[in-house]
Design a protein around this motif. Structure first.
Motif, mmCIF file in Angstrom:
data_model
loop_
_atom_site.group_PDB
_atom_site.id
_atom_site.type_symbol
_atom_site.label_atom_id
_atom_site.label_comp_id
_atom_site.label_asym_id
_atom_site.label_seq_id
_atom_site.Cartn_x
_atom_site.Cartn_y
_atom_site.Cartn_z
ATOM 1 N N THR A 31 0.873 -1.059 -0.039
ATOM 2 C CA THR A 31 -0.280 -0.136 0.045
ATOM 3 C C THR A 31 1.035 1.388 0.018
ATOM 4 O O THR A 31 1.696 1.310 0.808
ATOM 5 C CB THR A 31 -0.989 -0.051 1.114
ATOM 6 N N TRP A 32 0.639 2.083 -1.087
ATOM 7 C CA TRP A 32 1.304 3.279 -1.091
ATOM 8 C C TRP A 32 0.535 4.547 -0.778
ATOM 9 O O TRP A 32 -0.653 4.755 -1.169
ATOM 10 C CB TRP A 32 1.680 3.626 -2.545
ATOM 11 N N GLN A 33 1.050 5.241 0.316
ATOM 12 C CA GLN A 33 0.331 6.612 0.732
ATOM 13 C C GLN A 33 0.707 7.634 -0.410
ATOM 14 O O GLN A 33 1.662 7.676 -0.809
ATOM 15 C CB GLN A 33 0.609 7.085 1.864
ATOM 16 N N THR A 34 -0.168 8.842 -0.491
ATOM 17 C CA THR A 34 0.164 9.799 -1.168
ATOM 18 C C THR A 34 1.368 10.431 -1.046
ATOM 19 O O THR A 34 2.315 10.853 -1.790
ATOM 20 C CB THR A 34 -0.917 10.960 -1.339
ATOM 21 N N GLU A 35 1.795 10.703 0.299
ATOM 22 C CA GLU A 35 2.971 11.188 0.866
ATOM 23 C C GLU A 35 3.928 10.670 0.432
ATOM 24 O O GLU A 35 5.006 10.991 -0.103
ATOM 25 C CB GLU A 35 2.855 11.589 2.210
ATOM 26 N N GLU A 36 3.989 9.350 0.573
ATOM 27 C CA GLU A 36 5.399 8.452 0.097
ATOM 28 C C GLU A 36 5.620 8.540 -1.526
ATOM 29 O O GLU A 36 6.739 8.788 -1.721
ATOM 30 C CB GLU A 36 4.651 7.009 0.425
ATOM 31 N N LEU A 37 4.439 8.565 -2.190
ATOM 32 C CA LEU A 37 4.700 8.655 -3.591
ATOM 33 C C LEU A 37 5.321 9.937 -4.092
ATOM 34 O O LEU A 37 6.071 10.112 -5.028
ATOM 35 C CB LEU A 37 3.512 8.339 -4.494
ATOM 36 N N LEU A 38 4.704 11.020 -3.198
ATOM 37 C CA LEU A 38 5.193 12.416 -3.617
ATOM 38 C C LEU A 38 6.794 12.530 -3.423
ATOM 39 O O LEU A 38 7.329 13.544 -3.973
ATOM 40 C CB LEU A 38 4.435 13.406 -3.062
ATOM 41 N N ALA A 106 0.414 9.248 -11.860
ATOM 42 C CA ALA A 106 0.398 10.744 -11.568
ATOM 43 C C ALA A 106 -0.296 10.776 -10.234
ATOM 44 O O ALA A 106 -1.233 9.865 -9.805
ATOM 45 C CB ALA A 106 -0.464 11.545 -12.533
ATOM 46 N N ILE A 107 0.171 11.475 -9.278
ATOM 47 C CA ILE A 107 -0.251 11.503 -7.906
ATOM 48 C C ILE A 107 -0.628 12.888 -7.413
ATOM 49 O O ILE A 107 0.056 14.046 -7.847
ATOM 50 C CB ILE A 107 1.021 11.450 -6.705
ATOM 51 N N GLU A 108 -1.973 13.228 -7.091
ATOM 52 C CA GLU A 108 -2.565 14.390 -6.792
ATOM 53 C C GLU A 108 -1.936 14.804 -5.364
ATOM 54 O O GLU A 108 -2.168 14.151 -4.445
ATOM 55 C CB GLU A 108 -3.912 14.526 -6.646
ATOM 56 N N ASP A 109 -1.486 15.927 -5.528
ATOM 57 C CA ASP A 109 -0.864 16.650 -4.402
ATOM 58 C C ASP A 109 -2.259 17.389 -3.643
ATOM 59 O O ASP A 109 -2.495 18.211 -4.139
ATOM 60 C CB ASP A 109 0.194 17.678 -4.603
ATOM 61 N N PRO A 110 -2.667 16.994 -2.226
ATOM 62 C CA PRO A 110 -3.684 17.749 -1.725
ATOM 63 C C PRO A 110 -3.597 19.173 -1.610
ATOM 64 O O PRO A 110 -4.465 19.882 -1.514
ATOM 65 C CB PRO A 110 -3.743 16.948 -0.324
ATOM 66 N N GLY A 120 -19.824 19.543 -11.386
ATOM 67 C CA GLY A 120 -20.292 18.420 -10.617
ATOM 68 C C GLY A 120 -19.516 17.492 -10.403
ATOM 69 O O GLY A 120 -19.847 16.069 -9.917
ATOM 70 N N LYS A 121 -18.162 17.329 -10.928
ATOM 71 C CA LYS A 121 -17.582 15.970 -10.782
ATOM 72 C C LYS A 121 -16.331 16.249 -9.954
ATOM 73 O O LYS A 121 -15.693 17.370 -9.782
ATOM 74 C CB LYS A 121 -17.020 15.597 -12.422
ATOM 75 N N GLN A 122 -15.610 15.205 -9.639
ATOM 76 C CA GLN A 122 -14.153 15.334 -8.828
ATOM 77 C C GLN A 122 -13.217 15.474 -9.632
ATOM 78 O O GLN A 122 -13.309 15.331 -11.030
ATOM 79 C CB GLN A 122 -14.221 14.071 -8.053
ATOM 80 N N SER A 123 -11.870 15.503 -9.336
ATOM 81 C CA SER A 123 -10.757 15.422 -10.247
ATOM 82 C C SER A 123 -10.367 14.007 -10.593
ATOM 83 O O SER A 123 -11.182 13.344 -10.311
ATOM 84 C CB SER A 123 -9.384 16.139 -9.415
ATOM 85 N N ALA A 124 -9.363 13.868 -11.495
ATOM 86 C CA ALA A 124 -9.021 12.662 -12.013
ATOM 87 C C ALA A 124 -7.937 12.102 -10.962
ATOM 88 O O ALA A 124 -7.446 10.713 -10.852
ATOM 89 C CB ALA A 124 -7.949 12.776 -13.313
ATOM 90 N N GLY A 125 -7.842 12.642 -9.705
ATOM 91 C CA GLY A 125 -7.304 12.076 -8.519
ATOM 92 C C GLY A 125 -7.935 11.140 -7.562
ATOM 93 O O GLY A 125 -9.039 10.702 -8.006
#
Length: 270
Positions: A31-38, A106-110, A120-125
């Protein structure tokens, strides 16, 4: 009191890096967390000139997918599953390319969120599989899954879902078998057929009726090219497949497979 207010705000908002991507590649689960991947040593800024989902140039922080697919071999088969039930079936070989068409996560940075995909839609993240030089590998739009939740190594589609198979009496190089390959690449991420498949996104394409049974061939091809030109509604999600992505010769093969499978309906399992 001030410390309690700050703590309460943190609890309400949740952690800054809450998203995670699960990889099930045969040797346990990672399991990869966002922070780890960035912070991954291979992360870099990638420019995409024609983004499939955003329909415009985009810039991403991304990691080469090869850096994450530990132990995966070119003849393996992977499935990328999105949060909305989209399940892209992906042969591993193109994902492992180091040259030509190259796959990236690609990793979305919060702290720097991507734009919404529409009103009305979310991002691709939070995670999005993107490609540089996709034309070099004839990469389909369905091979750009966004809102990724997991990537799994699985058996090939034909082994997992025999209900999708054309008649075994056909020669290996029969056009219907070629159409089956195109169905896996372009349709199976959203649709099931004969109840077979893992997608939770679009309707079954054989039960109760196959689209070749209620569309003429010309209108079915037109629908695949531009769904909104025949059935226009704001919630329509099916993308069009241009001739650059799905040439006329391949579109004919795909329709040929669907027509063949209309004669191979199987009852849905309860």
């Amino acid at each position: 009191m001030k410390a309690l207010i700050v703590l309460g705000a943190l609890l309400i908002s949740g952690p800054l890096y809450a998203a995670q991507l699960t990889l099930e590649l045969g040797a346990g689960t990672r399991t990869w967390q966002t922070e780890e991947l960035l912070k991954h040593p291979d992360v870099q800024t990638i420019q995409i000139n024609e983004d499939v989902s955003y329909k415009k140039p985009m810039s991403y922080r991304a990691v080469p997918l090869t850096s994450l697919l530990t132990g995966v071999q070119p003849n393996d088969h992977l499935q990328a599953v999105a949060l909305d039930g989209f399940a892209a079936e992906l042969p591993a070989a193109p994902l492992l390319n180091a040259h030509g068409a190259r796959a990236w996560l690609a990793i979305e940075d919060p702290t720097k969120p991507w734009p919404a995909l529409g009103e009305g839609k979310q991002s691709a993240g939070p995670f999005y599989l993107i490609w540089t030089d996709p034309q070099a590998g004839h990469i389909s739009p369905e091979q750009w899954p966004y809102a990724l939740a997991s990537i799994k190594r699985l058996s090939p589609v034909a082994d997992r879902f025999p209900a999708l198979l054309p008649s075994p009496s056909l020669a290996k190089n029969d056009p219907v078998n070629k159409g089956f390959e195109l169905f896996q690449k372009n349709c199976l991420a959203c649709h099931r057929l004969n109840g077979a498949g893992d997608a939770q996104f679009g309707p079954d394409l054989n039960i109760p009726f196959n689209p070749t049974e209620y569309f003429s061939k010309d209108f079915l091809k037109r629908y695949i090219r531009d769904p909104q030109s025949l059935r226009h509604w704001p919630q329509g999600k099916m993308p069009g497949f241009s001739a650059a992505v799905l040439p006329d010769s391949e579109l004919d093969l795909l329709v040929g497979y669907l027509k063949h499978m209309a004669g191979r309906k199987q009852p849905l399992k309860p």
